[in-house]
Design a protein around this motif. Structure first.
Motif, PDB file in Angstrom:
ATOM      1  N   THR A   1       0.860  -1.182   0.000  1.00 57.10           N
ATOM      2  CA  THR A   1       0.000   0.000   0.000  1.00 57.10           C
ATOM      3  C   THR A   1       0.895   1.229   0.000  1.00 57.10           C
ATOM      4  OG1 THR A   1      -1.667  -1.213   1.254  1.00 57.10           O
ATOM      5  CG2 THR A   1      -1.858   1.192   1.210  1.00 57.10           C
ATOM      6  N   LEU A   2       0.799   1.997  -1.077  1.00 60.45           N
ATOM      7  CA  LEU A   2       1.623   3.190  -1.234  1.00 60.45           C
ATOM      8  C   LEU A   2       0.779   4.409  -0.902  1.00 60.45           C
ATOM      9  CD1 LEU A   2       4.126   3.854  -4.032  1.00 60.45           C
ATOM     10  CD2 LEU A   2       2.335   5.538  -3.649  1.00 60.45           C
ATOM     11  N   GLU A   3       1.327   5.283  -0.087  1.00 62.10           N
ATOM     12  CA  GLU A   3       0.615   6.499   0.326  1.00 62.10           C
ATOM     13  C   GLU A   3       1.318   7.718  -0.255  1.00 62.10           C
ATOM     14  OE1 GLU A   3      -0.639   8.844   4.425  1.00 62.10           O
ATOM     15  OE2 GLU A   3       0.136   6.812   4.543  1.00 62.10           O
ATOM     16  N   THR A   4       0.526   8.646  -0.784  1.00 61.49           N
ATOM     17  CA  THR A   4       1.088   9.882  -1.310  1.00 61.49           C
ATOM     18  C   THR A   4       0.623  11.065  -0.472  1.00 61.49           C
ATOM     19  OG1 THR A   4      -0.749  10.148  -2.859  1.00 61.49           O
ATOM     20  CG2 THR A   4       1.214   9.025  -3.680  1.00 61.49           C
ATOM     21  N   GLY A   5       1.359  12.143  -0.584  1.00 60.55           N
ATOM     22  CA  GLY A   5       1.033  13.372   0.120  1.00 60.55           C
ATOM     23  C   GLY A   5       1.723  14.536  -0.576  1.00 60.55           C
ATOM     24  N   ILE A   6       1.790  15.646   0.129  1.00 64.12           N
ATOM     25  CA  ILE A   6       2.387  16.870  -0.413  1.00 64.12           C
ATOM     26  C   ILE A   6       3.544  17.281   0.484  1.00 64.12           C
ATOM     27  CG2 ILE A   6       1.924  19.289  -1.009  1.00 64.12           C
ATOM     28  CD1 ILE A   6       0.319  17.332  -2.713  1.00 64.12           C
ATOM     29  N   ASP A   7       4.685  17.647  -0.130  1.00 65.31           N
ATOM     30  CA  ASP A   7       5.813  18.104   0.668  1.00 65.31           C
ATOM     31  C   ASP A   7       5.684  19.593   0.987  1.00 65.31           C
ATOM     32  OD1 ASP A   7       6.685  19.503  -1.584  1.00 65.31           O
ATOM     33  OD2 ASP A   7       8.472  18.268  -1.898  1.00 65.31           O
ATOM     34  N   GLU A   8       6.700  20.144   1.646  1.00 66.56           N
ATOM     35  CA  GLU A   8       6.660  21.542   2.073  1.00 66.56           C
ATOM     36  C   GLU A   8       6.603  22.531   0.912  1.00 66.56           C
ATOM     37  OE1 GLU A   8      10.744  20.264   1.353  1.00 66.56           O
ATOM     38  OE2 GLU A   8       9.232  19.444   2.694  1.00 66.56           O
TER      39      GLU A   8
ATOM     40  N   ARG B   1       4.590  19.861  -3.523  1.00 67.75           N
ATOM     41  CA  ARG B   1       4.782  18.883  -4.596  1.00 67.75           C
ATOM     42  C   ARG B   1       4.257  17.528  -4.138  1.00 67.75           C
ATOM     43  NH1 ARG B   1      11.151  19.757  -5.081  1.00 67.75           N
ATOM     44  NH2 ARG B   1      10.782  19.334  -2.891  1.00 67.75           N
ATOM     45  N   ALA B   2       3.634  16.810  -5.056  1.00 68.79           N
ATOM     46  CA  ALA B   2       3.161  15.465  -4.741  1.00 68.79           C
ATOM     47  C   ALA B   2       4.368  14.554  -4.527  1.00 68.79           C
ATOM     48  CB  ALA B   2       2.286  14.935  -5.863  1.00 68.79           C
ATOM     49  N   ARG B   3       4.307  13.741  -3.470  1.00 66.75           N
ATOM     50  CA  ARG B   3       5.403  12.840  -3.133  1.00 66.75           C
ATOM     51  C   ARG B   3       4.854  11.542  -2.555  1.00 66.75           C
ATOM     52  NH1 ARG B   3       8.032  15.570  -6.032  1.00 66.75           N
ATOM     53  NH2 ARG B   3       9.736  16.924  -5.470  1.00 66.75           N
ATOM     54  N   VAL B   4       5.620  10.468  -2.713  1.00 60.96           N
ATOM     55  CA  VAL B   4       5.337   9.237  -1.984  1.00 60.96           C
ATOM     56  C   VAL B   4       5.779   9.500  -0.546  1.00 60.96           C
ATOM     57  CG1 VAL B   4       5.931   6.796  -1.721  1.00 60.96           C
ATOM     58  CG2 VAL B   4       5.670   7.776  -4.010  1.00 60.96           C
ATOM     59  N   VAL B   5       4.891   9.243   0.403  1.00 64.21           N
ATOM     60  CA  VAL B   5       5.222   9.512   1.804  1.00 64.21           C
ATOM     61  C   VAL B   5       5.325   8.231   2.633  1.00 64.21           C
ATOM     62  CG1 VAL B   5       4.272  11.853   1.760  1.00 64.21           C
ATOM     63  CG2 VAL B   5       2.809   9.941   2.443  1.00 64.21           C
ATOM     64  N   GLY B   6       5.073   7.088   2.028  1.00 63.25           N
ATOM     65  CA  GLY B   6       5.238   5.838   2.748  1.00 63.25           C
ATOM     66  C   GLY B   6       4.710   4.648   1.965  1.00 63.25           C
ATOM     67  N   ILE B   7       5.264   3.493   2.281  1.00 61.89           N
ATOM     68  CA  ILE B   7       4.779   2.231   1.727  1.00 61.89           C
ATOM     69  C   ILE B   7       4.650   1.246   2.871  1.00 61.89           C
ATOM     70  CG2 ILE B   7       5.257   0.267   0.199  1.00 61.89           C
ATOM     71  CD1 ILE B   7       6.809   2.135  -1.631  1.00 61.89           C
ATOM     72  N   THR B   8       3.520   0.559   2.902  1.00 63.03           N
ATOM     73  CA  THR B   8       3.297  -0.495   3.885  1.00 63.03           C
ATOM     74  C   THR B   8       3.210  -1.823   3.150  1.00 63.03           C
ATOM     75  OG1 THR B   8       2.089   0.992   5.359  1.00 63.03           O
ATOM     76  CG2 THR B   8       1.719  -1.372   5.664  1.00 63.03           C
ATOM     77  N   LEU B   9       4.013  -2.774   3.603  1.00 61.57           N
ATOM     78  CA  LEU B   9       3.964  -4.120   3.058  1.00 61.57           C
ATOM     79  C   LEU B   9       3.305  -5.034   4.084  1.00 61.57           C
ATOM     80  CD1 LEU B   9       7.544  -4.478   1.505  1.00 61.57           C
ATOM     81  CD2 LEU B   9       5.449  -3.641   0.432  1.00 61.57           C
ATOM     82  N   ASP B  10       2.268  -5.712   3.677  1.00 64.26           N
ATOM     83  CA  ASP B  10       1.593  -6.718   4.498  1.00 64.26           C
ATOM     84  C   ASP B  10       1.853  -8.064   3.841  1.00 64.26           C
ATOM     85  OD1 ASP B  10      -0.017  -5.308   6.639  1.00 64.26           O
ATOM     86  OD2 ASP B  10      -0.603  -4.193   4.844  1.00 64.26           O
ATOM     87  N   VAL B  11       2.654  -8.891   4.477  1.00 62.99           N
ATOM     88  CA  VAL B  11       3.109 -10.136   3.869  1.00 62.99           C
ATOM     89  C   VAL B  11       2.821 -11.303   4.810  1.00 62.99           C
ATOM     90  CG1 VAL B  11       5.126 -11.378   2.981  1.00 62.99           C
ATOM     91  CG2 VAL B  11       4.906  -8.915   2.591  1.00 62.99           C
ATOM     92  N   THR B  12       2.294 -12.379   4.236  1.00 62.74           N
ATOM     93  CA  THR B  12       1.979 -13.584   5.005  1.00 62.74           C
ATOM     94  C   THR B  12       2.744 -14.764   4.427  1.00 62.74           C
ATOM     95  OG1 THR B  12      -0.243 -12.761   5.495  1.00 62.74           O
ATOM     96  CG2 THR B  12       0.123 -15.122   5.778  1.00 62.74           C
ATOM     97  N   VAL B  13       3.392 -15.502   5.327  1.00 56.33           N
ATOM     98  CA  VAL B  13       4.057 -16.734   4.952  1.00 56.33           C
ATOM     99  C   VAL B  13       3.158 -17.880   5.397  1.00 56.33           C
ATOM    100  CG1 VAL B  13       6.096 -18.186   5.245  1.00 56.33           C
ATOM    101  CG2 VAL B  13       6.332 -15.688   5.223  1.00 56.33           C
TER     102      VAL B  13
END
Length: 142
Positions: A78-85, A88-100
């Motif tokens: 899950t990639l989250e975008t936002g705005i910097d100072e 400008r549009a920027r990627v502000v985080g990525i969450t990986l949910d992984v199951t083995v």
């Protein structure tokens, strides 16, 4: 130092990324017939896919190296975008949910590998300085 080169070509609505890989070959992005408001997000999807693919591959190798056998690895990015100072549009985080998905007999190996994988893989660890990466690893015992 290792080096990797890919190439890009655009002709009209068709964009091609030549990975020069026997596995991936050419990645074709064709906007023909796609409404303008549905065309966005491709680069974000590629980034999230790359992070998830690299992480799951490294996770699988880490488990195998320690003798663990697993049925499969599943996950989402899950990639989250936002705005910097500077607004400008920027990627502000990525969450990986992984199951083995594996036998409970290998749970102790999963616990050790989970700690190691919180440091990321080649791609995700390279992004740590740019924005937060969140790793949620789960064990589903078969």
């Amino acid at each position: 130092m290792a080096q990797l080169t890919v190439s890009y070509n655009r002709e009209g609505e068709k964009q091609t990324i030549d990975t020069r890989s026997k596995v991936l070959g050419e990645i074709v992005i064709n906007h023909e017939g796609i409404p303008e408001d549905e065309r966005g997000g491709t680069a974000k999807q590629l980034l999230a896919s790359s992070a998830l693919y690299c992480f799951c591959g490294a996770l699988g190798k880490a488990l195998e190296t320690r003798g663990a056998e697993y049925d499969r690895i599943t996950g989402t990015a899950t990639l989250e975008t936002g705005i910097d100072e500077k607004k400008r549009a920027r990627v502000v985080g990525i969450t990986l949910d992984v199951t083995v998905h594996m036998d409970e007999d290998f749970g102790f190996i999963f616990d050790r590998v989970e700690k190691i994988m919180k440091k990321g893989c080649l791609v995700t660890a390279s992004l740590h300085e740019a924005f937060p990466m969140t790793y949620n690893l789960h064990l589903e015992e078969d």
